[in-house]
Design an enzyme around this catalytic site. Structure first.
Site, mmCIF file in Angstrom:
data_model
loop_
_atom_site.group_PDB
_atom_site.id
_atom_site.type_symbol
_atom_site.label_atom_id
_atom_site.label_comp_id
_atom_site.label_asym_id
_atom_site.label_seq_id
_atom_site.Cartn_x
_atom_site.Cartn_y
_atom_site.Cartn_z
ATOM 1 N N THR A 1 -35.397 -74.231 -13.159
ATOM 2 C CA THR A 1 -33.936 -74.310 -13.030
ATOM 3 C C THR A 1 -33.457 -75.739 -12.769
ATOM 4 O O THR A 1 -34.183 -76.557 -12.215
ATOM 5 C CB THR A 1 -33.420 -73.423 -11.879
ATOM 6 O OG1 THR A 1 -33.863 -73.966 -10.621
ATOM 7 C CG2 THR A 1 -33.897 -71.985 -12.018
ATOM 8 N N VAL B 1 -30.063 -82.457 -21.567
ATOM 9 C CA VAL B 1 -28.718 -82.315 -22.159
ATOM 10 C C VAL B 1 -28.633 -83.068 -23.489
ATOM 11 O O VAL B 1 -28.359 -82.447 -24.532
ATOM 12 C CB VAL B 1 -27.609 -82.741 -21.168
ATOM 13 C CG1 VAL B 1 -26.245 -82.709 -21.847
ATOM 14 C CG2 VAL B 1 -27.611 -81.839 -19.931
ATOM 15 N N ARG C 1 -34.394 -76.574 -8.932
ATOM 16 C CA ARG C 1 -33.623 -77.682 -8.351
ATOM 17 C C ARG C 1 -32.163 -77.272 -8.232
ATOM 18 O O ARG C 1 -31.527 -76.895 -9.211
ATOM 19 C CB ARG C 1 -33.741 -78.933 -9.209
ATOM 20 C CG ARG C 1 -33.063 -80.121 -8.543
ATOM 21 C CD ARG C 1 -33.144 -81.368 -9.376
ATOM 22 N NE ARG C 1 -34.459 -81.948 -9.432
ATOM 23 C CZ ARG C 1 -34.887 -82.684 -10.450
ATOM 24 N NH1 ARG C 1 -34.111 -82.899 -11.478
ATOM 25 N NH2 ARG C 1 -36.093 -83.202 -10.435
ATOM 26 N N ASP D 1 -43.370 -81.143 -13.320
ATOM 27 C CA ASP D 1 -41.963 -80.812 -13.612
ATOM 28 C C ASP D 1 -41.470 -79.844 -12.528
ATOM 29 O O ASP D 1 -42.032 -78.753 -12.370
ATOM 30 C CB ASP D 1 -41.901 -80.142 -14.988
ATOM 31 C CG ASP D 1 -40.502 -80.098 -15.561
ATOM 32 O OD1 ASP D 1 -40.215 -80.870 -16.492
ATOM 33 O OD2 ASP D 1 -39.701 -79.277 -15.090
ATOM 34 N N TYR E 1 -41.492 -92.972 -10.369
ATOM 35 C CA TYR E 1 -40.052 -92.827 -10.112
ATOM 36 C C TYR E 1 -39.826 -92.291 -8.694
ATOM 37 O O TYR E 1 -39.112 -92.908 -7.894
ATOM 38 C CB TYR E 1 -39.446 -91.882 -11.153
ATOM 39 C CG TYR E 1 -37.945 -91.776 -11.089
ATOM 40 C CD1 TYR E 1 -37.142 -92.892 -11.310
ATOM 41 C CD2 TYR E 1 -37.322 -90.563 -10.833
ATOM 42 C CE1 TYR E 1 -35.752 -92.795 -11.265
ATOM 43 C CE2 TYR E 1 -35.936 -90.456 -10.796
ATOM 44 C CZ TYR E 1 -35.158 -91.575 -11.011
ATOM 45 O OH TYR E 1 -33.782 -91.475 -10.966
HETATM 46 N N1 UDP Z 1 -36.614 -80.007 -20.771
HETATM 47 C C1 UDP Z 1 -36.801 -79.126 -21.827
HETATM 48 N N2 UDP Z 1 -36.687 -79.616 -23.105
HETATM 49 C C2 UDP Z 1 -36.374 -80.916 -23.381
HETATM 50 C C3 UDP Z 1 -36.165 -81.798 -22.289
HETATM 51 C C4 UDP Z 1 -36.299 -81.314 -21.001
HETATM 52 O O1 UDP Z 1 -37.081 -77.932 -21.636
HETATM 53 O O2 UDP Z 1 -36.291 -81.276 -24.560
HETATM 54 C C5 UDP Z 1 -36.725 -79.491 -19.388
HETATM 55 C C6 UDP Z 1 -37.630 -80.314 -18.485
HETATM 56 O O3 UDP Z 1 -38.969 -79.898 -18.586
HETATM 57 C C7 UDP Z 1 -37.035 -80.033 -17.119
HETATM 58 C C8 UDP Z 1 -35.553 -79.838 -17.405
HETATM 59 O O4 UDP Z 1 -35.451 -79.570 -18.805
HETATM 60 O O5 UDP Z 1 -37.551 -78.854 -16.583
HETATM 61 C C9 UDP Z 1 -34.713 -81.061 -17.078
HETATM 62 O O6 UDP Z 1 -35.344 -82.160 -17.635
HETATM 63 P P1 UDP Z 1 -34.695 -83.608 -17.684
HETATM 64 O O7 UDP Z 1 -35.651 -84.475 -18.454
HETATM 65 O O8 UDP Z 1 -33.306 -83.544 -18.176
HETATM 66 O O9 UDP Z 1 -34.612 -84.117 -16.177
HETATM 67 P P2 UDP Z 1 -35.412 -83.806 -14.843
HETATM 68 O O10 UDP Z 1 -34.586 -82.774 -14.144
HETATM 69 O O11 UDP Z 1 -36.792 -83.289 -15.157
HETATM 70 O O12 UDP Z 1 -35.436 -85.090 -14.144
#
Ligand code: UDP
Length: 340
Positions: free
Chosen positions: A214, A192, A279, A275, A149
């Site tokens: 974050t 979300v 951010r 991860d 990605y």
């Molecule tokens: N995350 C989490 N539980 C979940 C899904 C995601 O704790 O069920 C965390 C994930 O590890 C990341 C953040 O939430 O640190 C945001 O993840 P997302 O997949 O929404 O998007 P990203 O920002 O990683 O592209």
């Protein structure tokens, strides 16, 4: 104006189409439905200003109806944007960022149209600068799991700049930070919809790692406004679009618990590889050149989003919590309340 939108049946693409149709523009919507849902644009199908073609933009764009009339704007949104999706479809992800971007840029060049690339905060990788401004070049693992990605979007940005410099194509690059709202796929794995789905089922909220990482969440109507303002500007270099209000994932889990009730338990799961630990967009540039900043606070946007998910799960039964796009249940179209 006539817009061609790739990824039009996706979460952000469908909201963009709604807004353009509301403003009286013509939209030619392309989507191969790998992660999008036709249900997201079903309500637009009878509109004479809206045409939808199920099409993979990685294929040569030989679509007669595109060339029948002039094209003024080309927005390239087609991509597998959720980590779960791009990790399970890495080659398709690289293709939509590379071949897909090239095909859409060619379309813009042929019609002398303006091109807008929806890029991503993932270009910054696991950032060593915080908050992230557009001048930061990022910290991306080029061979890690997320590289399909991150690197395809970085390539897409480079290709867009090359078209701008070589052919003088009018181009814009939006670096989109975490965005949420109605029509996200309930089971696409992003935090979300994942937490809302778990809360609706009374399941434990799965916090990855210790939850200290974050994110900053932008409501979709704010994002669409930012994209449209950017496409009316002559800024060719990337512009961050996102909400600068930052929180830890643990704080976000507690926000969901405050909404649904403290009975919801939290279950920690391993942190996915690469991860990003922090951010938050620096939106100074968007404020300055687009006079744009997000308006919808998290509690307001979250309420609309939760109510949407409550409605679709009541209509369709509990959506399966599957990672694979092809296993998803297509959600029926529902009226999406506007935030404005
Ligand atoms: N995350 C989490 N539980 C979940 C899904 C995601 O704790 O069920 C965390 C994930 O590890 C990341 C953040 O939430 O640190 C945001 O993840 P997302 O997949 O929404 O998007 P990203 O920002 O990683 O592209």
């Amino acid at each position: 104006m006539r817009y061609v939108i790739s990824g039009a049946a996706g979460f952000i693409g469908s909201h963009l189409c709604d807004r353009l149709i509301k403003e009286g523009h013509q939209v030619l919507a392309l989507d191969n439905l790998i992660t999008g849902h036709q249900g997201n644009i079903q309500h637009l199908l009878g509109n004479p200003n809206f045409e939808y073609i199920k099409f993979d933009v990685c294929q040569p764009l030989k679509i007669p109806s595109i060339d029948k009339f002039p094209v003024h704007r080309v927005f390239h949104l087609a991509s597998l944007a959720s980590p779960v999706d791009y990790l399970s479809h890495p080659i398709e992800t690289l293709e939509s960022g590379s071949t897909g971007t090239r095909n859409m840029l060619e379309l813009a060049r042929k019609h002398d149209a303006r091109f807008l690339l929806t890029s991503t905060s993932e270009c910054y990788g696991d950032p060593l600068q915080h908050p992230q401004s557009e001048t930061y070049w990022g910290n991306v693992n080029p061979v890690g799991l997320r590289s399909c990605y991150d690197e395809s979007k970085r390539y897409a940005e480079a290709l867009t700049m090359a078209y701008h410099r070589t052919y003088g194509t009018n181009t814009n690059i939006a670096r989109i930070f975490n965005t949420y709202g109605p029509r996200m796929a309930l089971n696409d794995g992003r935090v979300v919809p994942a937490f809302v789905d778990q809360a609706l089922r009374g399941a434990k909220l799965t916090v990855f790692g210790d939850g200290s990482q974050t994110r900053s969440f932008c409501y979709v109507s704010d994002l669409v406004e930012g994209l449209l303002r950017l496409s009316e500007s002559d800024e060719a270099y990337p512009v961050n679009l996102g909400n600068p209000v930052e929180m830890t994932i643990m704080q976000f889990a507690n926000t969901i618990r405050a909404y649904f009730g403290d009975h919801l338990e939290i279950e920690h799961k391993p942190l996915p590889s690469d991860d990003p630990k922090v951010r938050r967009p620096d939106i100074g540039k968007a404020k300055r050149i687009l006079n744009w900043e997000p308006r919808v606070p998290l509690d307001e946007g979250l309420k609309i989003t939760i109510e949407y998910f409550q409605k679709v799960t009541t209509q369709n039964g509990a959506a399966p919590h599957s990672a694979m796009a092809e296993n998803r249940t297509a959600l029926e179209p529902v009226e999406v309340p506007s935030a404005s």
